[in-house]
Design a protein around this motif. Structure first.
Motif, PDB file in Angstrom:
ATOM      1  N   LYS A  12       0.831  -1.214   0.000  1.00 46.96           N
ATOM      2  CA  LYS A  12       0.000   0.000   0.000  1.00 46.96           C
ATOM      3  C   LYS A  12       0.862   1.260   0.000  1.00 46.96           C
ATOM      4  CE  LYS A  12      -3.927  -1.341   2.865  1.00 46.96           C
ATOM      5  NZ  LYS A  12      -4.532  -1.206   4.074  1.00 46.96           N
ATOM      6  N   THR A  13       1.918   1.254   0.802  1.00 50.71           N
ATOM      7  CA  THR A  13       2.810   2.414   0.889  1.00 50.71           C
ATOM      8  C   THR A  13       3.521   2.656  -0.432  1.00 50.71           C
ATOM      9  OG1 THR A  13       3.151   2.009   3.245  1.00 50.71           O
ATOM     10  CG2 THR A  13       4.789   3.381   2.138  1.00 50.71           C
ATOM     11  N   VAL A  14       4.076   1.589  -1.003  1.00 49.20           N
ATOM     12  CA  VAL A  14       4.815   1.715  -2.266  1.00 49.20           C
ATOM     13  C   VAL A  14       3.857   2.089  -3.398  1.00 49.20           C
ATOM     14  CG1 VAL A  14       6.182   0.453  -3.978  1.00 49.20           C
ATOM     15  CG2 VAL A  14       6.684   0.196  -1.543  1.00 49.20           C
ATOM     16  N   ALA A  15       2.683   1.448  -3.443  1.00 45.89           N
ATOM     17  CA  ALA A  15       1.710   1.747  -4.497  1.00 45.89           C
ATOM     18  C   ALA A  15       1.258   3.200  -4.416  1.00 45.89           C
ATOM     19  CB  ALA A  15       0.505   0.808  -4.398  1.00 45.89           C
ATOM     20  N   ALA A  16       1.051   3.707  -3.212  1.00 42.44           N
ATOM     21  CA  ALA A  16       0.648   5.104  -3.034  1.00 42.44           C
ATOM     22  C   ALA A  16       1.742   6.043  -3.531  1.00 42.44           C
ATOM     23  CB  ALA A  16       0.329   5.378  -1.568  1.00 42.44           C
ATOM     24  N   ARG A  17       2.990   5.686  -3.251  1.00 45.25           N
ATOM     25  CA  ARG A  17       4.121   6.512  -3.686  1.00 45.25           C
ATOM     26  C   ARG A  17       4.248   6.498  -5.214  1.00 45.25           C
ATOM     27  NH1 ARG A  17       8.117   4.609  -0.161  1.00 45.25           N
ATOM     28  NH2 ARG A  17       8.691   2.983  -1.621  1.00 45.25           N
ATOM     29  N   VAL A  18       4.122   5.331  -5.823  1.00 45.36           N
ATOM     30  CA  VAL A  18       4.267   5.196  -7.271  1.00 45.36           C
ATOM     31  C   VAL A  18       3.081   5.812  -8.007  1.00 45.36           C
ATOM     32  CG1 VAL A  18       4.302   3.512  -9.169  1.00 45.36           C
ATOM     33  CG2 VAL A  18       5.770   3.178  -7.172  1.00 45.36           C
ATOM     34  N   ASP A  19       1.868   5.496  -7.561  1.00 47.65           N
ATOM     35  CA  ASP A  19       0.655   5.921  -8.273  1.00 47.65           C
ATOM     36  C   ASP A  19       0.131   7.282  -7.793  1.00 47.65           C
ATOM     37  OD1 ASP A  19      -0.247   4.406 -10.440  1.00 47.65           O
ATOM     38  OD2 ASP A  19      -2.185   4.036  -9.491  1.00 47.65           O
ATOM     39  N   LYS A  20       0.770   7.831  -6.771  1.00 49.46           N
ATOM     40  CA  LYS A  20       0.430   9.160  -6.232  1.00 49.46           C
ATOM     41  C   LYS A  20      -1.039   9.276  -5.802  1.00 49.46           C
ATOM     42  CE  LYS A  20       4.088  11.490  -8.791  1.00 49.46           C
ATOM     43  NZ  LYS A  20       4.924  10.341  -8.761  1.00 49.46           N
ATOM     44  N   ARG A  21      -1.521   8.183  -5.156  1.00 48.41           N
ATOM     45  CA  ARG A  21      -2.845   8.189  -4.547  1.00 48.41           C
ATOM     46  C   ARG A  21      -2.874   7.095  -3.490  1.00 48.41           C
ATOM     47  NH1 ARG A  21      -6.300   4.217  -7.376  1.00 48.41           N
ATOM     48  NH2 ARG A  21      -5.029   3.296  -9.004  1.00 48.41           N
ATOM     49  N   GLU A  22      -3.808   7.196  -2.576  1.00 46.35           N
ATOM     50  CA  GLU A  22      -3.885   6.234  -1.481  1.00 46.35           C
ATOM     51  C   GLU A  22      -4.651   4.976  -1.893  1.00 46.35           C
ATOM     52  OE1 GLU A  22      -2.260   6.584   1.495  1.00 46.35           O
ATOM     53  OE2 GLU A  22      -1.409   8.337   0.490  1.00 46.35           O
ATOM     54  N   PHE A  23      -4.375   3.890  -1.211  1.00 49.14           N
ATOM     55  CA  PHE A  23      -5.056   2.617  -1.413  1.00 49.14           C
ATOM     56  C   PHE A  23      -5.525   2.073  -0.061  1.00 49.14           C
ATOM     57  CE2 PHE A  23      -2.268   3.067  -5.053  1.00 49.14           C
ATOM     58  CZ  PHE A  23      -3.072   2.665  -6.111  1.00 49.14           C
ATOM     59  N   PRO A  24      -6.442   2.788   0.607  1.00 51.75           N
ATOM     60  CA  PRO A  24      -6.823   2.403   1.966  1.00 51.75           C
ATOM     61  C   PRO A  24      -7.613   1.106   2.079  1.00 51.75           C
ATOM     62  CG  PRO A  24      -8.244   4.153   1.183  1.00 51.75           C
ATOM     63  CD  PRO A  24      -7.178   3.952   0.141  1.00 51.75           C
ATOM     64  N   ASN A  25      -8.342   0.726   1.046  1.00 50.17           N
ATOM     65  CA  ASN A  25      -9.212  -0.446   1.131  1.00 50.17           C
ATOM     66  C   ASN A  25      -8.641  -1.684   0.463  1.00 50.17           C
ATOM     67  OD1 ASN A  25     -11.187   1.126   2.477  1.00 50.17           O
ATOM     68  ND2 ASN A  25     -11.850   1.939   0.514  1.00 50.17           N
ATOM     69  N   VAL A  26      -7.353  -1.686   0.200  1.00 52.34           N
ATOM     70  CA  VAL A  26      -6.731  -2.827  -0.461  1.00 52.34           C
ATOM     71  C   VAL A  26      -6.634  -3.994   0.519  1.00 52.34           C
ATOM     72  CG1 VAL A  26      -4.561  -3.682  -1.441  1.00 52.34           C
ATOM     73  CG2 VAL A  26      -5.434  -1.457  -2.107  1.00 52.34           C
ATOM     74  N   THR A  27      -7.016  -5.179   0.029  1.00 50.17           N
ATOM     75  CA  THR A  27      -6.860  -6.411   0.805  1.00 50.17           C
ATOM     76  C   THR A  27      -6.075  -7.405  -0.039  1.00 50.17           C
ATOM     77  OG1 THR A  27      -8.854  -7.458  -0.069  1.00 50.17           O
ATOM     78  CG2 THR A  27      -9.126  -6.037   1.880  1.00 50.17           C
ATOM     79  N   ALA A  28      -5.779  -8.547   0.542  1.00 53.76           N
ATOM     80  CA  ALA A  28      -5.040  -9.582  -0.194  1.00 53.76           C
ATOM     81  C   ALA A  28      -5.829 -10.078  -1.400  1.00 53.76           C
ATOM     82  CB  ALA A  28      -4.702 -10.738   0.734  1.00 53.76           C
ATOM     83  N   THR A  29      -7.161  -9.971  -1.360  1.00 52.00           N
ATOM     84  CA  THR A  29      -7.976 -10.465  -2.472  1.00 52.00           C
ATOM     85  C   THR A  29      -8.239  -9.400  -3.533  1.00 52.00           C
ATOM     86  OG1 THR A  29     -10.010  -9.981  -1.263  1.00 52.00           O
ATOM     87  CG2 THR A  29      -9.111 -12.213  -1.034  1.00 52.00           C
ATOM     88  N   SER A  30      -7.729  -8.194  -3.334  1.00 52.81           N
ATOM     89  CA  SER A  30      -7.921  -7.130  -4.322  1.00 52.81           C
ATOM     90  C   SER A  30      -7.211  -7.485  -5.626  1.00 52.81           C
ATOM     91  CB  SER A  30      -7.351  -5.803  -3.797  1.00 52.81           C
ATOM     92  OG  SER A  30      -8.030  -5.367  -2.647  1.00 52.81           O
ATOM     93  N   VAL A  31      -7.947  -7.388  -6.729  1.00 52.27           N
ATOM     94  CA  VAL A  31      -7.371  -7.655  -8.047  1.00 52.27           C
ATOM     95  C   VAL A  31      -6.603  -6.401  -8.476  1.00 52.27           C
ATOM     96  CG1 VAL A  31      -7.891  -8.188 -10.465  1.00 52.27           C
ATOM     97  CG2 VAL A  31      -9.214  -9.269  -8.623  1.00 52.27           C
ATOM     98  N   ILE A  32      -5.349  -6.596  -8.835  1.00 54.31           N
ATOM     99  CA  ILE A  32      -4.451  -5.477  -9.125  1.00 54.31           C
ATOM    100  C   ILE A  32      -5.012  -4.566 -10.220  1.00 54.31           C
ATOM    101  CG2 ILE A  32      -2.141  -4.876  -9.985  1.00 54.31           C
ATOM    102  CD1 ILE A  32      -1.205  -7.522  -8.516  1.00 54.31           C
ATOM    103  N   THR A  33      -5.478  -5.145 -11.312  1.00 48.50           N
ATOM    104  CA  THR A  33      -5.987  -4.312 -12.415  1.00 48.50           C
ATOM    105  C   THR A  33      -7.244  -3.550 -12.019  1.00 48.50           C
ATOM    106  OG1 THR A  33      -7.151  -6.220 -13.336  1.00 48.50           O
ATOM    107  CG2 THR A  33      -4.976  -5.711 -14.257  1.00 48.50           C
ATOM    108  N   GLU A  34      -8.043  -4.116 -11.117  1.00 46.97           N
ATOM    109  CA  GLU A  34      -9.256  -3.426 -10.667  1.00 46.97           C
ATOM    110  C   GLU A  34      -8.943  -2.236  -9.762  1.00 46.97           C
ATOM    111  OE1 GLU A  34     -11.899  -6.364  -9.009  1.00 46.97           O
ATOM    112  OE2 GLU A  34     -12.167  -7.335 -10.949  1.00 46.97           O
ATOM    113  N   LEU A  35      -7.716  -2.176  -9.268  1.00 46.51           N
ATOM    114  CA  LEU A  35      -7.285  -1.032  -8.454  1.00 46.51           C
ATOM    115  C   LEU A  35      -6.878   0.141  -9.340  1.00 46.51           C
ATOM    116  CD1 LEU A  35      -5.068  -2.898  -5.837  1.00 46.51           C
ATOM    117  CD2 LEU A  35      -7.379  -1.990  -5.479  1.00 46.51           C
TER     118      LEU A  35
END
Length: 83
Positions: A12-35
């Motif tokens: 979540k931390t790295v994705a937020a840094r790379v994509d410049k937005r937060e991912f607060p509701n990400v879980t292990a079952t979250s599909v990457i492309t759907e994010l």
């Protein structure tokens, strides 16, 4: 050893840094492309996680990753292999 919960937080931390937005509701079952994470961003996220954790994930393993949990599992496996 980093557990799966920590790996999810690192993602979540790295994705937020790379994509410049937060991912607060990400879980292990979250599909990457759907994010809304495209393949280029995913490569950057994986690269930063590799650097941060001191591991290397072969490119051919990346095509199997569908969910965030898949990535966390793969990262966990590589961490265990380095111990």
């Amino acid at each position: 050893m980093t557990d799966k919960t920590n790996l999810l937080e690192i993602f979540k931390t790295v994705a937020a840094r790379v994509d410049k937005r937060e991912f607060p509701n990400v879980t292990a079952t979250s599909v990457i492309t759907e994010l809304g994470i495209d393949s280029l961003s995913m490569m950057q996220i994986v690269g930063e996680m590799e650097t941060e954790l001191g591991i290397m994930i072969p490119d051919e393993d990346l095509v199997e990753l569908i969910t965030v949990g898949d990535l966390c599992k793969k990262v966990g496996e590589r961490l265990e292999a380095t111990v």
